[in-house]
Scaffold this active site. Structure first.
Site, PDB file in Angstrom:
ATOM      1  N   CYS A   2       0.822  -1.212   0.000  1.00 25.76           N
ATOM      2  CA  CYS A   2       0.000   0.000   0.000  1.00 25.76           C
ATOM      3  C   CYS A   2       0.859   1.267   0.000  1.00 25.76           C
ATOM      4  CB  CYS A   2      -0.861   0.022   1.250  1.00 25.76           C
ATOM      5  SG  CYS A   2      -1.764  -1.488   1.533  1.00 25.76           S
ATOM      6  N   ARG A  27       4.713   0.337  -6.245  1.00 29.28           N
ATOM      7  CA  ARG A  27       4.764  -0.521  -5.062  1.00 29.28           C
ATOM      8  C   ARG A  27       3.786  -1.693  -5.154  1.00 29.28           C
ATOM      9  NH1 ARG A  27       6.641   2.455  -0.252  1.00 29.28           N
ATOM     10  NH2 ARG A  27       5.242   1.202   0.997  1.00 29.28           N
ATOM     11  N   ASN A 101      -1.253   1.635   6.052  1.00 31.13           N
ATOM     12  CA  ASN A 101      -0.369   0.582   5.538  1.00 31.13           C
ATOM     13  C   ASN A 101      -0.037  -0.321   6.713  1.00 31.13           C
ATOM     14  OD1 ASN A 101      -0.310   2.049   3.204  1.00 31.13           O
ATOM     15  ND2 ASN A 101       1.896   2.461   3.223  1.00 31.13           N
ATOM     16  N   GLU A 481      18.527 -16.286  -9.108  1.00 27.99           N
ATOM     17  CA  GLU A 481      18.080 -14.920  -9.365  1.00 27.99           C
ATOM     18  C   GLU A 481      17.553 -14.774 -10.792  1.00 27.99           C
ATOM     19  OE1 GLU A 481      17.173 -12.492  -7.814  1.00 27.99           O
ATOM     20  OE2 GLU A 481      17.349 -10.769  -9.115  1.00 27.99           O
ATOM     21  N   LYS A 485      13.801 -13.561 -11.743  1.00 27.13           N
ATOM     22  CA  LYS A 485      13.564 -12.397 -12.601  1.00 27.13           C
ATOM     23  C   LYS A 485      12.584 -12.756 -13.711  1.00 27.13           C
ATOM     24  CE  LYS A 485      14.486  -9.890 -10.894  1.00 27.13           C
ATOM     25  NZ  LYS A 485      14.946  -9.509  -9.611  1.00 27.13           N
ATOM     26  N   GLU A 488       8.912 -13.560 -12.291  1.00 28.45           N
ATOM     27  CA  GLU A 488       8.120 -12.482 -11.695  1.00 28.45           C
ATOM     28  C   GLU A 488       7.595 -11.479 -12.724  1.00 28.45           C
ATOM     29  OE1 GLU A 488       9.988 -10.035  -8.649  1.00 28.45           O
ATOM     30  OE2 GLU A 488      11.897 -10.097  -9.665  1.00 28.45           O
ATOM     31  N   LYS A 604       6.519  -3.722  -4.357  1.00 31.11           N
ATOM     32  CA  LYS A 604       7.938  -3.373  -4.307  1.00 31.11           C
ATOM     33  C   LYS A 604       8.525  -3.636  -2.933  1.00 31.11           C
ATOM     34  CE  LYS A 604      11.869  -1.868  -5.670  1.00 31.11           C
ATOM     35  NZ  LYS A 604      12.675  -2.892  -6.376  1.00 31.11           N
TER      36      LYS A 604
END
Ligand code: M6R
Length: 609
Positions: A2, A27, A101, A481, A485, A488, A604
């Site tokens: 949020c 975010r 939040n 990783e 990547k 996602e 985020k």
């Protein structure tokens, strides 16, 4: 997660709030809303879906006059994304509007208590409890009501509050969720993230846990939880609006991928003087380092993958037992820690709830803590014994890229620094590795330069249903990783396996045309990886082999496709191999038409558990 923005000043609040919320879209959220106070009272407008829907309803804010207000982008936790569950939440009698939040953990208990006293609830949110409690405890003094509420709620919160009885004020309070106050001439702001208000001011005050802020047009007053006044000096944010803008790139993610050489330079070069690593910001003395018998590296997501690389680097350079753990596991598995343990916490945002809890657990057990953080002044940075910043600048795209690279660089700095103090490397090795570290920014530029080849490769496989990444040693750590990547942002199912594990199960997934990306940059293990490539090719896989230039010839005879990266010392190889793979994920997602900077369901900064 949020986002919160609040405004009081001489401008119309709604456009300022909408603009601020647009800066927080990265975010992650699923609904948005604003509450604005004007002479006809408090007006709340909110809507499920993208901010554009709310902007449409409000005609970019024009339809909602008033110079005091709060706004929110909500990422659903309690109650589905819907108009009614969106924030602001308003109390029964319409006196208080609240944006929140975090998570109120005991909200059910509090809700039942209020319902027994006749309070009617309209939403499924935990936040509504806060609005209702404020009105319930209000006896003409908003600060006293806030105190009553914060004494009763359990969990995490950053709250923006307006009250119809005090139309010339905006209130804010926080615990375990970030909230800042922005100060400017004749107008003041609250925000959960500095990017929301950077267009208006760079003078900010960070609220600490349980501190309360009261904003008027003229300024801000601060109070502790007992309502004692506090002096809180403002700090100036160094980076400017441009750093948080796309600057001609289509997506923040591509901008941030391309910024990596510069971010590496900013992170590394001030910390190497005359060929020696100098960590002036570290309080850890040689005696402290000599006392350490074990290192834990704890983080989430991409930051955890830095920890996976760090395990190899630290063990090689320090010959010391290292454990890497995901923070959400670490915090609940009763880790064995003492004052001889160093716990390294890694976090881009410095606010990740699980990582923060892991840090607190480590401190509770008396371990020495060192945080690697990007966001200056964040909670993790404030609470750790030591902090080393990654000077990556603001990372806006949900998919972390430059944070990963700069976190790795800080890991190498720490490992080399400790190795010197402990004498586990020769002078010659130290010199060689330090020089290599200094060259990383330049080599990163080179690794990013073959962009068209990666783009072409992506164009051939962007429709794939599954992809597998394999590697050994640090190449395996980098595979984790690379796989994250890809999944996602492109939503392609992907897994990372060690080359040696293939035969123990995963190879059964390989069929005609399955795409396998084999990371073979670790020269001493090239032969082993070549054998793994042959095994998957024999079962129909199409393989992209990633290696250093010196193995380019050998790779030609093994893989279907190949890509070369510059050679660096083994433990630094992920800093090279990840770069083309970030590009690959980006191009695949772009060709699939995905929302690259705001992938579905993701946030985020994950400030709730
Ligand atoms: O801010 P942090 O580094 O603590 O965040 C940890 C993860 O949430 C983050 O790395 C996440 O995995 C990213 N989406 C990865 O791209």
């Amino acid at each position: 997660m949020c986002g919160i923005v609040g405004y009081i000043g001489g401008e119309q609040a709604a456009p300022v709030l909408l603009e601020g919320l647009s800066k927080l879209e990265y975010r992650g959220y699923d609904s948005a809303g604003v509450a604005v106070y004007n002479e006809s009272g408090m007006h709340v407008v909110k809507s499920k879906g993208r901010l554009a829907v709310l902007e449409g309803i409000l005609d970019k804010g024009e339809k909602l006059p008033g110079t005091v207000g709060i706004g929110h982008t909500r990422w659903a936790t309690h109650g589905a994304p819907s108009d009614v569950n969106s924030h602001p939440q308003v109390s029964d009698g319409g006196l208080f509007a609240v944006v929140h939040n975090g998570i109120i953990e005991n909200y059910m208990q509090l809700k039942e208590h209020l319902m027994r006293r006749g309070v009617e609830f309209v939403s499924d949110t935990d936040t509504e409890v806060v609005a209702q409690m404020l009105e319930h405890y209000y006896r003409g003094d908003v600060l006293a009501a806030i105190r009553q509420v914060t004494q009763r709620v359990e969990g995490s919160y950053a709250l923006g509050i307006i009250c119809a009885d005090c139309p010339e004020k905006v209130f804010a309070v926080r615990k375990d969720s970030p909230l800042i106050v922005g100060l400017s001439e004749g107008q003041n702001f609250i925000a959960s993230d500095v990017t929301a208000i950077l267009a208006h001011t760079r003078e900010i005050v960070r609220l600490r846990d349980r501190e309360i802020a009261v904003l008027t047009r003229e300024g801000a007053e601060f109070y502790d939880e007992e309502l004692e006044p506090l002096e809180k000096p403002a700090e100036t944010i160094e980076w400017d609006v441009a750093a948080a803008e796309k600057g001609g790139y289509e997506h923040f993610m591509m901008k941030e991928i391309c910024e990596q050489p510069e971010a590496l330079l900013k992170t590394i070069s001030p910390r190497i003087k005359d060929g020696r690593i100098v960590l002036d910001d570290l309080k850890l003395t040689r005696a402290d380092i000599e006392k350490i018998s074990r290192v834990y590296i704890v983080a989430c997501g991409t930051s955890y993958h830095v920890g996976a690389v760090a395990k190899y680097a630290f063990e090689k350079l320090l010959r010391m037992p290292i454990e890497t753990d995901v923070a959400s596991e670490f915090r609940y598995r009763d880790p064995i820690l003492d004052d001889k343990t160093l716990v390294i916490i890694i976090s881009q945002s410095g606010e990740t709830a699980d990582t923060l809890a892991a840090l607190r657990e480590a401190r509770r057990q008396g371990a020495r803590t060192l945080a690697i953080v990007n966001v200056v002044g964040s909670t993790i940075a404030n609470e750790a014994d030591d902090v080393l910043y990654t000077w990556a600048g603001p990372e806006i795209a949900v998919a972390s890229t430059k944070a990963y690279s700069t976190q790795l660089a800080v890991i190498y700095l720490i490992a080399l620094y400790m190795a010197r103090e402990l004498g586990t490397l020769t002078e010659q090795e130290l010199e060689e590795y330090t020089k290599a570290l200094e060259k990383l920014p330049e080599l990163a530029e080179a690794a990013l330069s073959g962009r068209e080849t990666i783009q072409y490769f992506a164009s051939q496989y962007f429709n794939a249903k599954d992809m597998y990444f394999i590697g050994r040693n640090v190449d395996y750590a980098a595979s984790l990783e690379a796989s994250l990547k890809l999944k996602e942002i492109s939503y392609i199912h992907s897994e990372a396996y060690t080359g040696g594990e293939l035969k123990h199960g995963p190879i059964s997934l390989i069929e005609e045309g399955t795409l396998v990306i084999a990371l073979c940059t670790c020269g001493r293990l090239f032969g082993k990886m070549a054998a793994n490539i042959r095994e998957v090719k024999a079962r129909g896989a199409v393989v992209l082999g990633l290696c250093t230039e010196e193995f380019a010839g050998e790779m030609k005879g093994v893989a279907d496709w190949q890509f070369c990266v510059p050679k660096v010392p083994d433990f630094m190889l992920p800093s090279m191999s990840i770069l083309p793979l970030q590009l690959f994920a980006y191009y695949v997602a772009s060709m699939k038409g995905c929302d690259i900077d705001k992938p579905r369901n993701l946030a985020k900064s994950v400030t709730v558990e």
